[in-house]
Design a protein around this motif. Structure first.
Motif, PDB file in Angstrom:
ATOM      1  N   GLY A 126       0.809  -1.220   0.000  1.00 32.86           N
ATOM      2  CA  GLY A 126       0.000   0.000   0.000  1.00 32.86           C
ATOM      3  C   GLY A 126       0.839   1.265   0.000  1.00 32.86           C
ATOM      4  N   PRO A 127       1.738   1.415   0.977  1.00 35.81           N
ATOM      5  CA  PRO A 127       2.572   2.614   0.984  1.00 35.81           C
ATOM      6  C   PRO A 127       3.465   2.739  -0.256  1.00 35.81           C
ATOM      7  CG  PRO A 127       2.636   1.553   3.139  1.00 35.81           C
ATOM      8  CD  PRO A 127       1.912   0.622   2.215  1.00 35.81           C
ATOM      9  N   LEU A 128       4.018   1.607  -0.708  1.00 36.55           N
ATOM     10  CA  LEU A 128       4.881   1.644  -1.887  1.00 36.55           C
ATOM     11  C   LEU A 128       4.086   1.983  -3.146  1.00 36.55           C
ATOM     12  CD1 LEU A 128       7.663   1.268  -3.147  1.00 36.55           C
ATOM     13  CD2 LEU A 128       7.217  -1.202  -3.249  1.00 36.55           C
ATOM     14  N   ALA A 129       2.893   1.427  -3.281  1.00 38.48           N
ATOM     15  CA  ALA A 129       2.053   1.708  -4.454  1.00 38.48           C
ATOM     16  C   ALA A 129       1.699   3.194  -4.514  1.00 38.48           C
ATOM     17  CB  ALA A 129       0.791   0.855  -4.417  1.00 38.48           C
ATOM     18  N   LYS A 130       1.371   3.787  -3.377  1.00 38.68           N
ATOM     19  CA  LYS A 130       1.049   5.215  -3.369  1.00 38.68           C
ATOM     20  C   LYS A 130       2.276   6.044  -3.738  1.00 38.68           C
ATOM     21  CE  LYS A 130      -2.714   4.799  -0.131  1.00 38.68           C
ATOM     22  NZ  LYS A 130      -2.947   4.526   1.264  1.00 38.68           N
ATOM     23  N   LYS A 131       3.415   5.670  -3.202  1.00 41.42           N
ATOM     24  CA  LYS A 131       4.645   6.402  -3.505  1.00 41.42           C
ATOM     25  C   LYS A 131       4.949   6.340  -5.005  1.00 41.42           C
ATOM     26  CE  LYS A 131       9.465   6.679  -2.093  1.00 41.42           C
ATOM     27  NZ  LYS A 131      10.506   6.155  -1.213  1.00 41.42           N
ATOM     28  N   LEU A 132       4.822   5.159  -5.585  1.00 40.14           N
ATOM     29  CA  LEU A 132       5.080   5.006  -7.015  1.00 40.14           C
ATOM     30  C   LEU A 132       4.014   5.698  -7.858  1.00 40.14           C
ATOM     31  CD1 LEU A 132       6.233   1.268  -7.058  1.00 40.14           C
ATOM     32  CD2 LEU A 132       7.680   3.315  -7.319  1.00 40.14           C
ATOM     33  N   ALA A 133       2.766   5.589  -7.448  1.00 39.76           N
ATOM     34  CA  ALA A 133       1.673   6.225  -8.196  1.00 39.76           C
ATOM     35  C   ALA A 133       1.830   7.738  -8.195  1.00 39.76           C
ATOM     36  CB  ALA A 133       0.328   5.827  -7.605  1.00 39.76           C
ATOM     37  N   ARG A 184       4.349   9.388  -8.408  1.00 44.51           N
ATOM     38  CA  ARG A 184       5.349   9.812  -9.392  1.00 44.51           C
ATOM     39  C   ARG A 184       4.689  10.034 -10.753  1.00 44.51           C
ATOM     40  NH1 ARG A 184      10.627   5.942  -8.456  1.00 44.51           N
ATOM     41  NH2 ARG A 184      11.186   6.760  -6.418  1.00 44.51           N
ATOM     42  N   LEU A 185       3.512   9.392 -10.927  1.00 44.84           N
ATOM     43  CA  LEU A 185       2.781   9.486 -12.196  1.00 44.84           C
ATOM     44  C   LEU A 185       1.659  10.507 -12.153  1.00 44.84           C
ATOM     45  CD1 LEU A 185       2.400   5.645 -12.860  1.00 44.84           C
ATOM     46  CD2 LEU A 185       4.105   7.184 -13.856  1.00 44.84           C
ATOM     47  N   VAL A 186       1.001  10.595 -11.016  1.00 44.99           N
ATOM     48  CA  VAL A 186      -0.136  11.500 -10.841  1.00 44.99           C
ATOM     49  C   VAL A 186       0.072  12.322  -9.582  1.00 44.99           C
ATOM     50  CG1 VAL A 186      -1.807  10.042 -12.066  1.00 44.99           C
ATOM     51  CG2 VAL A 186      -1.441   9.706  -9.617  1.00 44.99           C
ATOM     52  N   GLN A 187      -0.603  13.470  -9.530  1.00 42.09           N
ATOM     53  CA  GLN A 187      -0.453  14.344  -8.378  1.00 42.09           C
ATOM     54  C   GLN A 187      -1.817  14.684  -7.794  1.00 42.09           C
ATOM     55  OE1 GLN A 187       1.731  17.690  -9.915  1.00 42.09           O
ATOM     56  NE2 GLN A 187       3.699  16.628  -9.732  1.00 42.09           N
ATOM     57  N   PRO A 188      -2.045  14.283  -6.525  1.00 42.89           N
ATOM     58  CA  PRO A 188      -3.314  14.657  -5.892  1.00 42.89           C
ATOM     59  C   PRO A 188      -3.476  16.174  -5.894  1.00 42.89           C
ATOM     60  CG  PRO A 188      -2.130  13.048  -4.567  1.00 42.89           C
ATOM     61  CD  PRO A 188      -1.191  13.489  -5.656  1.00 42.89           C
ATOM     62  N   VAL A 200      -6.880   7.171  -8.598  1.00 43.07           N
ATOM     63  CA  VAL A 200      -7.397   5.865  -8.172  1.00 43.07           C
ATOM     64  C   VAL A 200      -6.880   4.760  -9.101  1.00 43.07           C
ATOM     65  CG1 VAL A 200      -9.506   4.482  -7.994  1.00 43.07           C
ATOM     66  CG2 VAL A 200      -9.420   6.765  -6.991  1.00 43.07           C
ATOM     67  N   LEU A 201      -6.954   4.988 -10.409  1.00 39.32           N
ATOM     68  CA  LEU A 201      -6.485   3.974 -11.366  1.00 39.32           C
ATOM     69  C   LEU A 201      -4.988   3.720 -11.244  1.00 39.32           C
ATOM     70  CD1 LEU A 201      -8.580   4.903 -14.531  1.00 39.32           C
ATOM     71  CD2 LEU A 201      -8.853   2.888 -13.048  1.00 39.32           C
ATOM     72  N   ALA A 202      -4.211   4.765 -11.019  1.00 41.32           N
ATOM     73  CA  ALA A 202      -2.759   4.592 -10.874  1.00 41.32           C
ATOM     74  C   ALA A 202      -2.440   3.764  -9.632  1.00 41.32           C
ATOM     75  CB  ALA A 202      -2.069   5.956 -10.805  1.00 41.32           C
ATOM     76  N   ILE A 203      -3.056   4.102  -8.511  1.00 38.86           N
ATOM     77  CA  ILE A 203      -2.801   3.363  -7.273  1.00 38.86           C
ATOM     78  C   ILE A 203      -3.276   1.918  -7.423  1.00 38.86           C
ATOM     79  CG2 ILE A 203      -3.411   3.150  -4.824  1.00 38.86           C
ATOM     80  CD1 ILE A 203      -3.566   6.257  -4.786  1.00 38.86           C
ATOM     81  N   SER A 204      -4.451   1.719  -8.000  1.00 37.01           N
ATOM     82  CA  SER A 204      -5.004   0.367  -8.167  1.00 37.01           C
ATOM     83  C   SER A 204      -4.115  -0.490  -9.068  1.00 37.01           C
ATOM     84  CB  SER A 204      -6.416   0.439  -8.749  1.00 37.01           C
ATOM     85  OG  SER A 204      -7.288   1.076  -7.856  1.00 37.01           O
ATOM     86  N   ALA A 205      -3.717   0.055 -10.196  1.00 34.39           N
ATOM     87  CA  ALA A 205      -2.894  -0.711 -11.137  1.00 34.39           C
ATOM     88  C   ALA A 205      -1.537  -1.057 -10.540  1.00 34.39           C
ATOM     89  CB  ALA A 205      -2.723   0.071 -12.442  1.00 34.39           C
TER      90      ALA A 205
END
Length: 161
Positions: free
Chosen positions: A63-70, A72-76, A85-90
């Motif tokens: 969970g924490p790693l997926a958010k960190k990586l996501a 890098r692609l998208v910015q809240p 949501v799609l970036a974190i889920s994928a």
């Protein structure tokens, strides 16, 4: 989405049950060659074991790693919520699928054996498309809907001038 650690634990718990149960059904169906009513019952036998593994992996590592990586692609705050949501889920599926497939290979497909690497790769390759589709189109929307009902966001009060 979760606003504190308690909500994060609840969200993770619901998501784990929905994802793991479906993936266990899928894997038993692959192993038996068909989906029968019995498979739905058999899946409850593996759910506690795989659920515990998934819960701790997701909550503390993936969970924490997926958010960190996501992020890098998208910015809240800048990107649309659907893209976040799609970036974190994928990314979560990209990380969880190999880890959970390894756990399944060790626990249910022969354990630590000379063919473990081959069994793991095959299991992950078969699981990935199902896990990604299930997460994006079914589990994710379902769990977010349940979560919103459990923890409705309060509407900001209108200010009186």
């Amino acid at each position: 989405m979760p606003k504190n650690k308690f909500q994060d634990v609840i969200f993770t718990l619901i998501m784990v049950v929905v994802m793991v149960y479906a993936m266990v059904i899928y894997n038993i169906s692959l192993d038996t060659g068909k989906l029968t009513n019995q498979v739905f019952l058999m899946a409850f036998g593996e759910l506690p074991i795989m659920g515990i593994v998934a819960f701790f992996l997701e909550l503390f590592i993936v969970g924490p790693l997926a958010k960190k990586l996501a992020f890098r692609l998208v910015q809240p705050g800048m990107d649309k919520m659907i893209f976040i949501v799609l970036a974190i889920s994928a990314i979560t599926v990209c990380l969880m699928c190999p880890l959970m497939s390894l756990a399944a290979a060790v626990l249910f497909k022969g354990g630590l054996q000379p063919e473990l690497l081959s069994v793991w790769i095959q299991t992950a390759a078969l699981n990935f498309p199902m896990a990604l589709c299930w997460q994006i189109f079914f589990a994710g929307p379902l769990v977010r809907g349940i979560f919103r009902r459990l923890f409705p966001e309060k509407e900001p009060e209108a200010q009186i001038s």
